[in-house]
Write a protein that holds these residues in place. Structure first.
Motif, PDB file in Angstrom:
ATOM      1  N   UNK A  51      11.471 -30.760  10.312  1.00  0.00           N
ATOM      2  CA  UNK A  51      10.888 -29.789  11.218  1.00  0.00           C
ATOM      3  C   UNK A  51      11.087 -30.228  12.661  1.00  0.00           C
ATOM      4  N   UNK A  52      10.846 -29.269  13.545  1.00  0.00           N
ATOM      5  CA  UNK A  52      11.042 -29.521  14.977  1.00  0.00           C
ATOM      6  C   UNK A  52       9.919 -28.841  15.732  1.00  0.00           C
ATOM      7  N   UNK A  53       9.338 -29.537  16.704  1.00  0.00           N
ATOM      8  CA  UNK A  53       8.244 -28.946  17.470  1.00  0.00           C
ATOM      9  C   UNK A  53       8.628 -28.661  18.916  1.00  0.00           C
TER      10      UNK A  53
ATOM     11  N   UNK B 253      -1.880 -31.885  13.425  1.00  0.00           N
ATOM     12  CA  UNK B 253      -0.794 -32.788  13.787  1.00  0.00           C
ATOM     13  C   UNK B 253      -1.219 -33.581  15.008  1.00  0.00           C
TER      14      UNK B 253
ATOM     15  N   UNK C  14       9.456 -29.640   2.133  1.00  0.00           N
ATOM     16  CA  UNK C  14       9.853 -29.692   3.539  1.00  0.00           C
ATOM     17  C   UNK C  14      10.957 -30.724   3.745  1.00  0.00           C
TER      18      UNK C  14
ATOM     19  N   UNK D   4       4.452 -30.473  15.456  1.00  0.00           N
ATOM     20  CA  UNK D   4       4.156 -29.591  14.335  1.00  0.00           C
ATOM     21  C   UNK D   4       4.015 -30.396  13.064  1.00  0.00           C
ATOM     22  N   UNK D   5       3.432 -29.810  12.070  1.00  0.00           N
ATOM     23  CA  UNK D   5       3.437 -30.380  10.730  1.00  0.00           C
ATOM     24  C   UNK D   5       3.858 -29.307   9.753  1.00  0.00           C
ATOM     25  N   UNK D   6       4.587 -29.736   8.749  1.00  0.00           N
ATOM     26  CA  UNK D   6       5.006 -28.773   7.743  1.00  0.00           C
ATOM     27  C   UNK D   6       3.891 -28.495   6.764  1.00  0.00           C
ATOM     28  N   UNK D   7       4.062 -27.429   6.021  1.00  0.00           N
ATOM     29  CA  UNK D   7       3.108 -27.051   4.989  1.00  0.00           C
ATOM     30  C   UNK D   7       3.376 -27.849   3.717  1.00  0.00           C
TER      31      UNK D   7
ATOM     32  N   UNK E 195       3.044 -27.169  -0.121  1.00  0.00           N
ATOM     33  CA  UNK E 195       2.887 -26.010  -0.992  1.00  0.00           C
ATOM     34  C   UNK E 195       2.453 -26.404  -2.391  1.00  0.00           C
ATOM     35  N   UNK E 196       1.682 -25.535  -3.025  1.00  0.00           N
ATOM     36  CA  UNK E 196       1.499 -25.613  -4.466  1.00  0.00           C
ATOM     37  C   UNK E 196       2.721 -25.027  -5.160  1.00  0.00           C
TER      38      UNK E 196
ATOM     39  N   UNK F 236      -4.529 -16.735   6.413  1.00  0.00           N
ATOM     40  CA  UNK F 236      -4.725 -18.110   6.874  1.00  0.00           C
ATOM     41  C   UNK F 236      -6.223 -18.328   6.982  1.00  0.00           C
TER      42      UNK F 236
ATOM     43  N   UNK G 276      -3.189 -21.583   3.661  1.00  0.00           N
ATOM     44  CA  UNK G 276      -2.454 -20.337   3.795  1.00  0.00           C
ATOM     45  C   UNK G 276      -2.071 -19.798   2.421  1.00  0.00           C
TER      46      UNK G 276
ATOM     47  N   UNK H 100       3.141 -19.975   9.415  1.00  0.00           N
ATOM     48  CA  UNK H 100       4.594 -20.013   9.466  1.00  0.00           C
ATOM     49  C   UNK H 100       5.153 -18.721   8.883  1.00  0.00           C
TER      50      UNK H 100
ATOM     51  N   UNK I 247      11.091 -24.996  10.966  1.00  0.00           N
ATOM     52  CA  UNK I 247      11.045 -25.804   9.754  1.00  0.00           C
ATOM     53  C   UNK I 247      12.200 -25.433   8.832  1.00  0.00           C
TER      54      UNK I 247
ATOM     55  N   UNK J 175       7.588 -24.234  16.971  1.00  0.00           N
ATOM     56  CA  UNK J 175       7.844 -24.991  15.747  1.00  0.00           C
ATOM     57  C   UNK J 175       8.842 -24.285  14.861  1.00  0.00           C
TER      58      UNK J 175
ATOM     59  N   UNK K  30      -6.299 -28.785   8.055  1.00  0.00           N
ATOM     60  CA  UNK K  30      -6.619 -27.843   9.122  1.00  0.00           C
ATOM     61  C   UNK K  30      -6.870 -26.453   8.550  1.00  0.00           C
ATOM     62  N   UNK K  31      -5.917 -25.937   7.774  1.00  0.00           N
ATOM     63  CA  UNK K  31      -6.010 -24.557   7.297  1.00  0.00           C
ATOM     64  C   UNK K  31      -5.326 -24.431   5.938  1.00  0.00           C
TER      65      UNK K  31
ATOM     66  N   UNK L  65       0.650 -17.051   0.567  1.00  0.00           N
ATOM     67  CA  UNK L  65       1.874 -16.265   0.727  1.00  0.00           C
ATOM     68  C   UNK L  65       2.147 -15.527  -0.583  1.00  0.00           C
TER      69      UNK L  65
ATOM     70  N   UNK M 154      12.913 -25.770   4.655  1.00  0.00           N
ATOM     71  CA  UNK M 154      12.423 -26.098   3.315  1.00  0.00           C
ATOM     72  C   UNK M 154      13.546 -25.826   2.320  1.00  0.00           C
TER      73      UNK M 154
ATOM     74  N   UNK N 260       8.324 -25.364  -3.068  1.00  0.00           N
ATOM     75  CA  UNK N 260       8.891 -25.487  -1.723  1.00  0.00           C
ATOM     76  C   UNK N 260       8.639 -26.889  -1.188  1.00  0.00           C
TER      77      UNK N 260
ATOM     78  N   UNK O  45       2.122 -23.352  17.388  1.00  0.00           N
ATOM     79  CA  UNK O  45       1.408 -24.570  16.994  1.00  0.00           C
ATOM     80  C   UNK O  45       0.087 -24.213  16.315  1.00  0.00           C
TER      81      UNK O  45
ATOM     82  N   UNK P  52      -2.071 -26.696   5.632  1.00  0.00           N
ATOM     83  CA  UNK P  52      -1.555 -27.067   6.961  1.00  0.00           C
ATOM     84  C   UNK P  52      -2.466 -28.144   7.534  1.00  0.00           C
TER      85      UNK P  52
ATOM     86  N   UNK Q  77       1.831 -18.126  -3.502  1.00  0.00           N
ATOM     87  CA  UNK Q  77       1.884 -19.529  -3.091  1.00  0.00           C
ATOM     88  C   UNK Q  77       0.715 -19.845  -2.186  1.00  0.00           C
TER      89      UNK Q  77
END
Lengths: 111, 114
Positions: free
Chosen positions: A48-50, B95, A45, B99-102, B104-105, B48, B34, A100, A33, A31, B31-32, B36, A35, A43, A96, B92, B88
């Protein structure tokens, strides 16, 4: 250690120019991304690419396109740069479902 | 629309204090969570969290997730000036195939005064 590199730390371009931002990761992550980060907006998005040649739109894809011809490289393209695309651009990669990891960022100024 | 809200947005404390940073989320197919740390460069990964109620610890930093109340906290004990940064939190999702992007706050800007 995961290493994500971006081609430029600082870039200044003129309105209407085509801009390429390159990102390379060396950890065989599926994956990748892109941003952008702006004060007060956080931030967000872009794309993205998987997998190689696969891409998905993120939250703010307008005015951008991407290319992933090789697993380790993910490019962000501004077809015709505009001043509202002045921002910090951050690339990230991950396996996956896992965390990140971010590159150092490219601060782009469009004048 | 997925949403992640952090509080406070900024915090100034003295060296040696303990701080708690908050993160709440409303995310489809969560899912999760995170955390930073971002200084004057790219975010660096801290934690995570996927399971509820299990504390993760790294030195003076610790974090826990509550999936019932949809929030997480990040604690920093015995703060040092080097802890000054924007923290931050990001969600997550699961998907479908890719993939899926995050999401963010906006971050908590923490300043530690000597």
């Amino acid at each position: 250690d995961v290493k994500v590199t971006q081609s430029s730390r600082y870039l200044v371009k003129r309105t209407g120019e085509k801009v390429f931002l390159e990102c390379v990761q060396d950890m065989d992550h599926e994956n990748m991304f892109w941003y952008r980060q702006d004060p007060g907006l956080g931030l967000r998005l872009i794309y993205f690419s998987y997998d190689v040649k696969m891409k998905e739109k993120g939250d703010i894809p307008e005015g951008y396109s991407v290319s992933r011809e090789k697993k380790e490289r993910f490019s962000l393209i501004l077809e015709s740069a505009s001043t509202n695309q002045t921002s910090m651009y951050l690339c990230a990669s991950s396996l996956k479902g896992l965390a990140q990891y971010f590159g150092p960022g490219t601060r782009l100024t469009v004048t | 629309e997925d949403k992640v809200v952090q509080s406070p947005l900024s915090l100034v404390v003295h060296e040696g204090d303990t701080v708690t940073l908050n993160c709440s989320y409303e995310v489809t197919n969560f899912r999760s969570l995170l955390w930073y740390k971002q200084e004057k460069k790219a975010p660096t990964f801290l934690f995570m969290l996927t399971s509820s109620g299990i504390e993760k610890k790294s030195g003076r930093l610790s974090s826990i997730l509550d999936k019932k109340e949809l929030f997480s906290i990040l604690n920093i004990t015995a703060t040092q000036t080097g802890d000054s940064a924007v923290y931050l939190c990001a969600a997550l999702p699961y998907s479908g195939g890719g993939a899926d992007g995050l999401t963010f706050g906006k971050g908590t800007h923490l300043i530690i005064q000597p």
